[in-house]
Design an enzyme around this catalytic site. Sequence first.
Site, PDB file in Angstrom:
ATOM      1  N   LYS A   1     -10.313  -6.491   7.589  1.00  0.00           N
ATOM      2  CA  LYS A   1      -9.458  -6.147   8.485  1.00  0.00           C
ATOM      3  C   LYS A   1      -9.793  -6.994   9.776  1.00  0.00           C
ATOM      4  CE  LYS A   1      -7.461  -1.970   6.597  1.00  0.00           C
ATOM      5  NZ  LYS A   1      -7.722  -0.566   6.456  1.00  0.00           N
TER       6      LYS A   1
ATOM      7  N   ASP B   1      -6.991   3.141  -3.498  1.00  0.00           N
ATOM      8  CA  ASP B   1      -7.996   3.332  -2.060  1.00  0.00           C
ATOM      9  C   ASP B   1      -7.992   4.821  -1.741  1.00  0.00           C
ATOM     10  OD1 ASP B   1      -8.808   3.005   0.213  1.00  0.00           O
ATOM     11  OD2 ASP B   1      -7.181   1.907   1.291  1.00  0.00           O
TER      12      ASP B   1
ATOM     13  N   GLU C   1     -11.122   0.992  -3.748  1.00  0.00           N
ATOM     14  CA  GLU C   1     -11.050   0.909  -2.523  1.00  0.00           C
ATOM     15  C   GLU C   1     -11.819   2.020  -1.793  1.00  0.00           C
ATOM     16  OE1 GLU C   1      -7.909  -0.691  -0.627  1.00  0.00           O
ATOM     17  OE2 GLU C   1      -9.053  -0.817   1.438  1.00  0.00           O
TER      18      GLU C   1
ATOM     19  N   GLY D   1      -4.675  -4.233   6.072  1.00  0.00           N
ATOM     20  CA  GLY D   1      -3.545  -4.213   7.281  1.00  0.00           C
ATOM     21  C   GLY D   1      -3.856  -2.709   7.733  1.00  0.00           C
TER      22      GLY D   1
ATOM     23  N   LYS E   1      -2.842   5.237  -2.733  1.00  0.00           N
ATOM     24  CA  LYS E   1      -3.873   6.109  -2.276  1.00  0.00           C
ATOM     25  C   LYS E   1      -3.985   7.039  -3.309  1.00  0.00           C
ATOM     26  CE  LYS E   1      -4.062   4.070   1.918  1.00  0.00           C
ATOM     27  NZ  LYS E   1      -5.424   3.583   2.623  1.00  0.00           N
TER      28      LYS E   1
ATOM     29  N   ASP F   1     -13.873  -1.237   2.443  1.00  0.00           N
ATOM     30  CA  ASP F   1     -12.965  -1.757   3.385  1.00  0.00           C
ATOM     31  C   ASP F   1     -13.739  -1.086   4.845  1.00  0.00           C
ATOM     32  OD1 ASP F   1     -11.003  -1.374   5.552  1.00  0.00           O
ATOM     33  OD2 ASP F   1      -9.574   0.058   4.236  1.00  0.00           O
TER      34      ASP F   1
ATOM     35  N   LYS G   1      -0.981  -1.196  -4.355  1.00  0.00           N
ATOM     36  CA  LYS G   1      -1.997  -0.305  -4.203  1.00  0.00           C
ATOM     37  C   LYS G   1      -1.634   1.014  -4.009  1.00  0.00           C
ATOM     38  CE  LYS G   1      -4.708   0.402   0.106  1.00  0.00           C
ATOM     39  NZ  LYS G   1      -5.252  -0.522   1.049  1.00  0.00           N
TER      40      LYS G   1
ATOM     41  N   SER H   1       0.920  -1.167   0.002  1.00  0.00           N
ATOM     42  CA  SER H   1       0.057  -0.028   0.179  1.00  0.00           C
ATOM     43  C   SER H   1       0.998   1.331   0.091  1.00  0.00           C
ATOM     44  CB  SER H   1      -0.944   0.010   1.281  1.00  0.00           C
ATOM     45  OG  SER H   1      -1.503   1.224   1.203  1.00  0.00           O
TER      46      SER H   1
END
Length: 382
Positions: A276, A202, A227, A304, A177, A252, A175, A149
């Site tokens: 998660k 995400d 996400e 995570g 952000k 998420d 991934k 991430s």
Amino acid sequence: MTQQTSPTTALEGLPVPTLDHVDLVTVKLPFVAPFGTSVYTWTDKEAMLMRLESGGAVAWSECVSDPDPFYFYETNATARHIIKDFLLPLVEPGLTMGALEGRFGHVRGHGMAKATIENGLFILIALQKGVPLHELMGRPSKKIASGLSIGLKETPDKLLAAVEQAAAKGYHRVKMKVKKGQDVDWVRAVRDRFPAIKLMVDANGDYSLADSDRLRRLDEFDLMMIEQPLSYSDIYEHSLLQKELKTAICLDESIHSLADAAAAIALGACRIVNIKQGRVGGIMESMRIAKYCAGHGIDVWSGGMDETGVGRAVNIHLQTAEGFSLPGDTSETSNYFDEDIADPPVVLGAGGWIDIPEGPGIGVRVVPERILKRAIRWERLR
Ligand code: OSB
Ligand code: MG
């Protein structure tokens, strides 16, 4: 609804061990670099760990809350309060783990606080039996897929450098952000340079339905998923957005339980779920969600919370469960910390795969000197 056999049979009947001592130990570890998201930028990890002692065996678990409520409503302080005043008093030897989970159901929400105790007890039981956690779960070992991430970066060049490094290391997917205004052009830059990489974004809830035109522009980049584009608390509007997008939506923040996952699936709000374990109340609820999703054609991966080696190891064992079908946010320890509190660190092996630490319990050792060096608070609860 299709009938499914319970994935948690091996765990539910286990007796709760006698606890001689329970401590909450908060450690503060500097990140190797700040981790930026649309909701906040963290510069270190303040992790609340639980130490459970029983007849000479010592287990550690990790609460995945942050000190702040910017990603999730629970914080280290609320988790401490709920654990100390409501949950821990319910833990009595002789109960089964399934019965204890039922007792915990009396407390609404606070999945992070619940997971800290539930996971800690399972780890303790696994240690006492001398088996790895995945074996206690009734699951065979396997190699775990890796995923990185990458936080928001100051410049596209810095983002490209981070993606390049991830690709060179062999991560199975990357991934990145995104946030409003730092999205389409940044994704295009990555896609142009890395046409074949498995890529996803995400947003941590930064968009609203009014932004659907902008989100639709992401459809051209062959992303694995977007996400949590919309609000942390929403399921319904995601179902409207999913109809507008070719790209799969992954939820998420919105998923706290099996019931949330079932609602999201029934509404068509997502095609992928990020579990998660710490957010949904622990290993058992995670296993139920994963199996339910698989039975409904929904892909699942393990998220995570930039955990220390303790929580990171739990996430790794969890991914042996039925239904985990995509690489998760399971990255090398060195991506976050120069020195973790647990050994050995998570590293990528050949082909980008991660080996499960196969010792008893979670298979990693909490190093006492490092705990002492990093502890900012230590409280004995029992
Ligand atoms: O939204 O998945 C998220 C980290 C902290 C809080 C929320 C999220 C994340 C990550 C990083 O994306 C996950 C990790 O590498 O552990
Ligand atoms: Mg997320």
